[in-house]
Design a protein around this motif. Sequence first.
Motif, mmCIF file in Angstrom:
data_model
loop_
_atom_site.group_PDB
_atom_site.id
_atom_site.type_symbol
_atom_site.label_atom_id
_atom_site.label_comp_id
_atom_site.label_asym_id
_atom_site.label_seq_id
_atom_site.Cartn_x
_atom_site.Cartn_y
_atom_site.Cartn_z
ATOM 1 N N LEU A 89 72.570 50.008 -57.566
ATOM 2 C CA LEU A 89 71.602 48.694 -57.448
ATOM 3 C C LEU A 89 71.593 48.242 -55.878
ATOM 4 C CD1 LEU A 89 70.610 46.152 -58.890
ATOM 5 C CD2 LEU A 89 72.917 45.042 -58.891
ATOM 6 N N PHE A 90 70.293 48.529 -55.351
ATOM 7 C CA PHE A 90 70.160 48.455 -54.029
ATOM 8 C C PHE A 90 69.338 47.188 -53.682
ATOM 9 C CE2 PHE A 90 68.053 49.647 -50.148
ATOM 10 C CZ PHE A 90 69.044 50.232 -49.480
ATOM 11 N N SER A 100 62.223 32.890 -55.681
ATOM 12 C CA SER A 100 63.351 32.126 -55.523
ATOM 13 C C SER A 100 64.528 33.100 -55.961
ATOM 14 C CB SER A 100 63.165 30.838 -56.386
ATOM 15 O OG SER A 100 63.101 31.240 -57.698
ATOM 16 N N ARG A 101 64.258 34.282 -56.710
ATOM 17 C CA ARG A 101 65.418 34.832 -57.090
ATOM 18 C C ARG A 101 66.197 35.785 -56.126
ATOM 19 N NH1 ARG A 101 62.298 37.136 -62.732
ATOM 20 N NH2 ARG A 101 62.712 35.146 -63.756
ATOM 21 N N LEU A 102 65.191 35.855 -54.983
ATOM 22 C CA LEU A 102 65.819 36.993 -54.029
ATOM 23 C C LEU A 102 67.259 36.553 -53.421
ATOM 24 C CD1 LEU A 102 62.501 37.819 -52.097
ATOM 25 C CD2 LEU A 102 63.957 39.222 -53.752
ATOM 26 N N THR A 103 67.463 35.308 -53.095
ATOM 27 C CA THR A 103 68.643 34.717 -52.888
ATOM 28 C C THR A 103 69.811 35.250 -53.760
ATOM 29 O OG1 THR A 103 67.798 32.919 -51.918
ATOM 30 C CG2 THR A 103 70.073 32.920 -52.185
ATOM 31 N N ASN A 104 69.705 35.010 -55.083
ATOM 32 C CA ASN A 104 70.855 35.608 -55.879
ATOM 33 C C ASN A 104 70.684 37.361 -55.975
ATOM 34 O OD1 ASN A 104 71.506 33.229 -56.974
ATOM 35 N ND2 ASN A 104 70.001 33.016 -58.580
ATOM 36 N N TYR A 105 69.637 37.949 -56.148
ATOM 37 C CA TYR A 105 69.578 39.361 -55.999
ATOM 38 C C TYR A 105 70.467 40.021 -54.596
ATOM 39 C CZ TYR A 105 66.078 39.059 -59.866
ATOM 40 O OH TYR A 105 65.604 38.748 -61.247
ATOM 41 N N ASN A 106 70.319 39.184 -53.665
ATOM 42 C CA ASN A 106 71.104 39.547 -52.406
ATOM 43 C C ASN A 106 72.662 39.334 -52.272
ATOM 44 O OD1 ASN A 106 71.427 40.815 -49.993
ATOM 45 N ND2 ASN A 106 71.027 38.910 -49.011
ATOM 46 N N ASN A 107 73.031 38.808 -53.529
ATOM 47 C CA ASN A 107 74.438 38.347 -53.872
ATOM 48 C C ASN A 107 75.171 39.271 -54.629
ATOM 49 O OD1 ASN A 107 76.757 37.037 -54.128
ATOM 50 N ND2 ASN A 107 75.981 35.088 -54.380
ATOM 51 N N PRO A 108 76.062 40.088 -54.529
ATOM 52 C CA PRO A 108 76.941 40.912 -55.386
ATOM 53 C C PRO A 108 77.859 40.018 -56.216
ATOM 54 C CG PRO A 108 77.488 41.470 -52.966
ATOM 55 C CD PRO A 108 76.578 40.271 -52.966
ATOM 56 N N LEU A 109 78.278 38.863 -55.992
ATOM 57 C CA LEU A 109 78.767 38.172 -57.172
ATOM 58 C C LEU A 109 77.719 37.582 -58.181
ATOM 59 C CD1 LEU A 109 80.925 35.793 -54.533
ATOM 60 C CD2 LEU A 109 81.743 37.744 -55.889
ATOM 61 N N LEU A 131 60.093 44.344 -57.769
ATOM 62 C CA LEU A 131 59.897 43.364 -56.519
ATOM 63 C C LEU A 131 59.980 44.691 -55.196
ATOM 64 C CD1 LEU A 131 62.008 40.312 -56.900
ATOM 65 C CD2 LEU A 131 59.446 40.537 -56.371
ATOM 66 N N THR A 132 61.087 45.398 -55.265
ATOM 67 C CA THR A 132 61.218 46.571 -54.369
ATOM 68 C C THR A 132 60.068 47.323 -54.138
ATOM 69 O OG1 THR A 132 63.774 46.197 -54.797
ATOM 70 C CG2 THR A 132 62.970 48.149 -53.711
ATOM 71 N N SER A 133 59.512 47.838 -55.320
ATOM 72 C CA SER A 133 58.528 48.710 -55.349
ATOM 73 C C SER A 133 57.098 48.416 -54.842
ATOM 74 C CB SER A 133 58.325 49.571 -56.826
ATOM 75 O OG SER A 133 57.293 50.286 -57.119
ATOM 76 N N ASN A 134 57.013 47.033 -55.146
ATOM 77 C CA ASN A 134 55.646 46.485 -54.784
ATOM 78 C C ASN A 134 55.641 45.694 -53.609
ATOM 79 O OD1 ASN A 134 54.440 47.468 -57.209
ATOM 80 N ND2 ASN A 134 55.372 45.854 -58.201
#
Length: 183
Positions: A89-90, A100-109, A131-134
Amino acid sequence: MISLVQMSLIYNPFIIQAVHSQFFIKLYNKKLHYQKKGFNIEQETLRFEIKYRKMEKLNKIRIYNLQELIEYGVQNFKSNLLDEWSKILFFDKSIKHNSSRLTNYNNPLYWQGLAKRKSSFNKHKKILRELTSNHSQNIQNEVSQIIAQKVDELFPRGSQIDGLYIQSIQTPPTSTNKENNLM
């Protein structure tokens, strides 16, 4: 496939390690790791490895000892290495999107909290991958290509034909009969 609930993650400033029941996945910055030990390393180097804890996966491919591992060939683990890398999970910090999800997605917790709800975890993982792909440089894919190139560079094989590998060996030209008679 092993979920986050079935494994544990170990963090320190230099290494991220996922502990599975059969193996470890280790990822670290080799430059920082060795500088801590007093070495002067100039180039940034990512180290990604699979460390087997149990022989079950190796036994399935008929590897029971070191000699059989050597005979099998390290280069034959390339697909396994790339497969495990693709499962990571990168979070790609090059994502250019105003979700708005990016903040959460950057948080391992955040991901560890989701791990208890597999369907929710998979849903958000799929969104992150889209999101990563596009909307990013897709660094995980770039690293995957570099891993593949590095394995090929370190362990050259020769030509590939339908899964049969033929090692290309350059031999000296054969001498003619006339040359043989002169010797």
